[in-house]
Design an enzyme around this catalytic site. Structure first.
Site, PDB file in Angstrom:
ATOM      1  N   HIS A  20       0.831  -1.203   0.000  1.00  0.00           N
ATOM      2  CA  HIS A  20       0.000   0.000   0.000  1.00  0.00           C
ATOM      3  C   HIS A  20       0.868   1.257   0.000  1.00  0.00           C
ATOM      4  CE1 HIS A  20      -3.189   2.829   0.877  1.00  0.00           C
ATOM      5  NE2 HIS A  20      -2.571   3.216   1.984  1.00  0.00           N
ATOM      6  N   GLU A  50     -10.895   1.730   3.079  1.00  0.00           N
ATOM      7  CA  GLU A  50      -9.560   1.195   3.347  1.00  0.00           C
ATOM      8  C   GLU A  50      -9.743  -0.133   4.061  1.00  0.00           C
ATOM      9  OE1 GLU A  50      -7.226   4.234   5.365  1.00  0.00           O
ATOM     10  OE2 GLU A  50      -6.596   5.038   3.426  1.00  0.00           O
ATOM     11  N   TYR A  89      -3.975  17.813   4.271  1.00  0.00           N
ATOM     12  CA  TYR A  89      -3.091  16.997   5.114  1.00  0.00           C
ATOM     13  C   TYR A  89      -1.724  17.599   5.399  1.00  0.00           C
ATOM     14  CZ  TYR A  89       0.139  15.019   1.659  1.00  0.00           C
ATOM     15  OH  TYR A  89       1.124  14.842   0.739  1.00  0.00           O
TER      16      TYR A  89
HETATM   17 CA    CA Z   1      -6.310   4.088   7.387  1.00  0.00          CA
END
Ligand code: CA
Length: 423
Positions: free
Chosen positions: A141, A207, A252
């Protein structure tokens, strides 16, 4: 071998071979019926064993447990009695459900009172989650995301192989499987605009993660070693850490995930004990370069849990879009816990720690739409002819997971959540 894990055990309750809850599993959860308050239950086949009623009828009298531990909204008080206690309780339940034991089996009146079909009960949040931490521990990932957004040649940031990267999430919005939520709104900055806008998230994603529940608290200032870490892990559940990719991209920097991650996370209702999962331990990912001494561990600490994700459009068929495995994790739970407490940060019973998105090496094993559709460049085709780059309104995302070895299968049930249109 732990006796309750013995593959040869059989229950007098019929359990089909593809069922997640044979007698070797016995996960704990919280359920209620139309006529009862929330209480602790154990899953067996397609039924739920009511521990409060079992205790009231005297089947657990050796344990001398106050009914408040079982007639309650959360598993925390039971977990607080400790792993040796919960293990002994699991063994007693295994014994009561064993086909050779007539004690409960032949007491039809008691059976009627303590067993409910799953279809007749409502599962609740299993645990009152205190603090929630989310890691980022799948190398596939992290490599995919680094490749897409930065540089394929340097996909992993310099710290990634030296520590299990994580952040502190939010526990208030963790919901049990079956809970719908509205598409979040937020601030994003369209590529063709100099200024941000506020509106519905356009890139809503799932996710695929596993979560573990802390079963033993520590004092502030105490570090837990990788060797001792298993004493602090009560059990595991499936976890969908829903994410708003477009909101995340804008918000972010520099402090990391915030409103893109805290609007909902879906947990499966049954907590499968670490004890029940022990037979499915497997070798971990080979860690190169060598980790610092406090992160070293020995033995097989990964767990072979087959995972899958389906998307079900409104009134449509399920479409499996991902098949992954918890064994693909680079960092183990034991390393995550050792790292988390290495600075003296204390942990509490009921804290939840999630793995981070679990992607495997193959393109169909990626644990998010971001990766499956490769940032929207490769739409995923569904059986009804429609395509998905991310998750649409009224789609239900369903995660499932199970271990299978030597003819024995134990599973987690499912973590399902439906996305409703923005309010
Ligand atoms: Ca996560």
């Amino acid at each position: 071998m732990i006796k309750a894990n013995d593959p040869s055990l059989k229950s007098w309750i019929e359990v089909p071979s593809n069922n997640d809850f044979p007698i070797q599993n016995l996960p704990f959860g919280i359920f209620k019926t139309q006529s009862s308050n929330s209480r602790v239950g154990v899953a067996i086949g397609d039924q739920v064993l009511d521990l409060s009623m079992l205790n009231k009828l005297g089947f657990l009298e050796d344990f001398k447990i106050d009914d408040s531990v079982f007639s309650t909204n959360y598993l925390n008080d039971l977990i607080a009695l400790g792993k040796p206690f919960c293990s002994a309780l699991r063994h007693r339940i295994s014994n009561l459900l064993n086909s050779n034991n007539p004690e409960l089996r032949d007491n039809k009146n008691a059976c009627y009172k303590v067993l409910h079909f799953m279809s007749n009960v409502q599962m609740q949040m299993p645990v009152k989650v205190g603090d929630y931490t989310d890691f980022y521990s799948s190398i596939y990932h992290a490599t995919n995301v680094g490749t897409m957004f930065r540089d394929p040649a340097n996909a992993l940031l310099p710290n990634w192989k030296h520590l299990p990267v994580g952040y502190h999430g939010r526990s208030s919005s963790i919901v049990v499987s079956g809970t719908s939520f509205h598409r979040p709104k937020g601030q994003t900055k369209p590529a063709d605009s100099d200024l941000p806008i506020f509106g519905p998230c356009k890139l809503l994603d799932f996710e695929l993660e596993m979560a573990f529940i802390i079963g033993k608290s520590t004092e502030l200032g105490t570090a837990v070693s990788t060797t001792d870490a298993d004493d602090y892990i009560f059990g595991l559940a499936l976890f969908n850490d829903w994410s708003a990719r477009d909101i995340q991209t804008w918000e972010y920097v520099p402090l990391g995930p915030f409103l893109a991650k805290n609007f909902a996370s879906t947990i499966s209702p049954w907590i499968v004990t670490l004890e029940a999962l022990e037979p499915f331990r497997t070798e971990g990912y080979k860690q190169e370069p060598k980790v610092l001494p406090y992160l070293e561990y020995s033995g097989e600490k990964n767990i072979d849990i087959q995972l899958e994700v389906s998307i079900q459009p409104e009134k449509g068929e399920e479409n499996t879009v991902c098949r992954s495995n918890f064994k693909f994790m680079y960092w183990t739970m034991e390393q995550q816990l050792a790292h988390h407490t290495s600075n003296g940060c204390n942990i509490n019973i009921g804290d939840l720690m999630a793995s981070g998105t679990i992607s495997g090496p193959a393109a169909n094993s990626f644990g998010s739409m971001l990766e499956l559709s490769w940032k929207g460049t490769k739409p995923v085709k569904l059986k009804d002819g429609t395509e998905r780059k991310f998750i649409n309104d009224n789609d239900t995302v369903i995660m499932r997971g199970y271990c299978e070895k030597n003819g024995l299968r134990i599973g987690f049930g499912e973590a399902a959540g439906k996305v409703l249109p923005t309010l």
